[in-house]
Design an enzyme around this catalytic site. Sequence first.
Site, short mmCIF file in Angstrom:
data_model
loop_
_atom_site.label_atom_id
_atom_site.label_comp_id
_atom_site.label_asym_id
_atom_site.label_seq_id
_atom_site.Cartn_x
_atom_site.Cartn_y
_atom_site.Cartn_z
N LEU A 236 0.73 -1.13 -0.03
CA LEU A 236 0.02 -0.07 0.08
C LEU A 236 0.79 1.37 0.01
O LEU A 236 0.34 2.10 -0.39
CB LEU A 236 -0.88 -0.04 1.25
CG LEU A 236 -1.90 -1.28 1.37
CD1 LEU A 236 -2.69 -1.11 2.57
CD2 LEU A 236 -2.83 -1.18 0.21
N GLY A 237 1.98 1.22 0.46
CA GLY A 237 2.88 2.39 0.48
C GLY A 237 4.04 2.25 1.56
O GLY A 237 4.37 0.96 1.89
N PHE B 214 8.40 4.09 9.23
CA PHE B 214 8.08 2.78 10.03
C PHE B 214 8.83 1.65 9.08
O PHE B 214 9.48 0.86 9.34
CB PHE B 214 6.73 2.58 10.54
CG PHE B 214 6.60 1.27 11.18
CD1 PHE B 214 6.63 1.42 12.55
CD2 PHE B 214 6.44 0.25 10.78
CE1 PHE B 214 6.49 0.30 13.51
CE2 PHE B 214 6.17 -1.00 11.36
CZ PHE B 214 6.45 -0.95 12.79
N PRO C 110 7.50 -0.65 5.14
CA PRO C 110 6.28 -0.92 4.20
C PRO C 110 4.90 -1.23 4.88
O PRO C 110 4.97 -1.93 5.85
CB PRO C 110 6.96 -2.04 3.26
CG PRO C 110 7.83 -2.49 4.11
CD PRO C 110 8.52 -1.74 5.06
N VAL C 111 3.86 -0.70 4.07
CA VAL C 111 2.43 -1.09 4.48
C VAL C 111 1.84 -1.92 3.28
O VAL C 111 1.84 -1.65 2.34
CB VAL C 111 1.92 0.18 4.86
CG1 VAL C 111 0.45 -0.53 5.44
CG2 VAL C 111 2.46 1.00 5.99
N ASP D 129 2.95 14.53 14.38
CA ASP D 129 3.31 14.37 12.90
C ASP D 129 2.01 13.97 12.08
O ASP D 129 1.72 13.35 11.44
CB ASP D 129 3.90 12.93 12.40
CG ASP D 129 4.58 12.73 11.20
OD1 ASP D 129 4.80 13.71 10.38
OD2 ASP D 129 4.59 11.47 10.81
#
Length: 620
Positions: free
Chosen positions: A462-463, A467, A469-470, A580
């Site tokens: 997804l992106g 942190f 990758p998702v 953030d």
Amino acid sequence: MKGFLRGLICLILFSSISGAAAVDTIVPGKSIKIGETLVSSKGSFELGFFRSSRGLYLGIWYKKPATHTAVWVANRENPLSDGEGVLVLDSKGTLALLNSTKDVIWASNTSRSAENPVAQLLESGNLVVQDEKNYNEEDYLWQSFDYPSDSLLPGMKLGKNLKTGFDRFLSSWRSADDPAPGIYSVRIDTRGFPQVVIEKGSKIRGRAGPWNGIGFAGRPAKPNSITSAQYVLNDEEVYYRYEPEDSSVKIRMVVNSSGVFQIFVWKNGIHDWELLMMPPPDICHNYALCGKFASCNVNRSPVCSCLEGYLPKSLVDWNLGNWSGGCIRDTPSECEKDAFLKQTWLKWPDTSNSTVNMTMNLRECEQTCLTNCYCTAYTNADVRDGGSGCLLWFGDLIDIQVLTPGGQDLYIRLAPSDMGLKKRHLRNDYMNDGEKEDMELRMFDLEIIASATDNFSINNKLGQGGFGPVYKGTLLDEEQDIAVKRLSRSSGQGLQEFKNEVILIAKLQHRNLVKLLGCCIEGDEKMLIYEYMPNKSLDYFIFERSKLLDWNRRVNIIGGIARGLLYLHQDSRLRIIHRDLKAANVLLDSEMNPKISDFGMARSFCGEQTEANTNKVVGT
């Protein structure tokens, strides 16, 4: 495959014998001279003389395809330096290569004789000597397949006769145009549970590992889908060989002069060999890089870490990047009071100090290991159909690698007091003394998450954030879509962000905050599992689909963000500043309701505190 021409295009000498039709056999009294060849019955392979930078050699190469790629060389260590040579077959069935003075440069070591011997180049590329009246494979007097060079052809055995000690192994060329034996070899090491190793000289350089019923444990993915493998292990011998599923497909396996094991397939479209598979060129394939009782993970920084329940033997050396000393137990063994911790997705340790019993089940395997104080780990020897057999390790566990996905299970011996480490992982490793409050948080198995995301397929990504990758996933048993945030090994900030999110968002519950479903912590993998937001993030609509945001939706989104912030700043049991907050960190559910996400940079306040220096995050 230009590199594998190996200089054969330089003065390759081939033609039919005496201008007659090509033949595939020679008999006593006949010979093969320079400029003459044997050709297999269907024209796939050719035997003759070729020249390299060191002299003249007798070899076998592919005639179709006509790339002159040599797959076997007779006189590897003794080239014909005078430019003259002849191959003869004597009346007893011995092949001999003679120079211009009739000295024997190379000979087959035939131990038996035949009344009517004949040498034949088979369509498989195997040069055999047999009795003219007996064409049984088991009765060959001699065959080139027993003495491989650098290439493993279909039907050729890689392995060892356990009764006689006869060893069939590959040895690299010294260089691209020098067929002399190089410093690298590929063989089956029969110490302990047999395993395939790549050696440099007499030392192991890398391991493909033992056969686990499906493939070699250090190369869990099948090399390709166009071969069928045969692996045999009994009291007489151990060997591996393969055949193409489609007999028309040409495949060869090679250990090159740099010690890299490669698989090639012939492509008619490009009229050349195409590299089908080779091991990933990563540091973790270096044998025993991390020392004993440690694992290597190329996706982690640093790549080496001690196994659960173990600590670096020398913390100073370890922190300097010298991992060769390995790790030692955190708590001394209590022998039969010990227990076993299951580790997943691993390349099994070096099996040279192991034993195997294929009649035991896993429970019996555990009991056998437990009653032997020198046994350090166990697992199923065969991973098919839920697992069978018993593989036991004794002494040091060496050369373990994290393979996600595709690795195997390993049950490692620990003291009872260390068995809770994994379950207490969140509290002990990620919280300070003021944060050791237990949390109700679901722990997911890595296997379930890998399956849900199709092994973290790029198609499900997804992106990418600070942190890591998702990925989108689906828990099949629950028919629930999830978003998986996988901790990045390349970011030092990633671990701190993981800690922050676990500590903070696990304690937060609000309809305008993204819901944390649980986490996954196995070995070196650390992941957060969230509810999936199908409408992506707010920035996507602001910058790419702004026309879809009518006035009512905009008001609803603004109000939802405000309610979420009010909860964080005032109404939650922790008083939190996000630090953030941006459109990319506001996710939208199927009804376009906003949910604040990404608490990696957030900070909590104490009591009635209303201001603070926010350069410090929780846990630092």
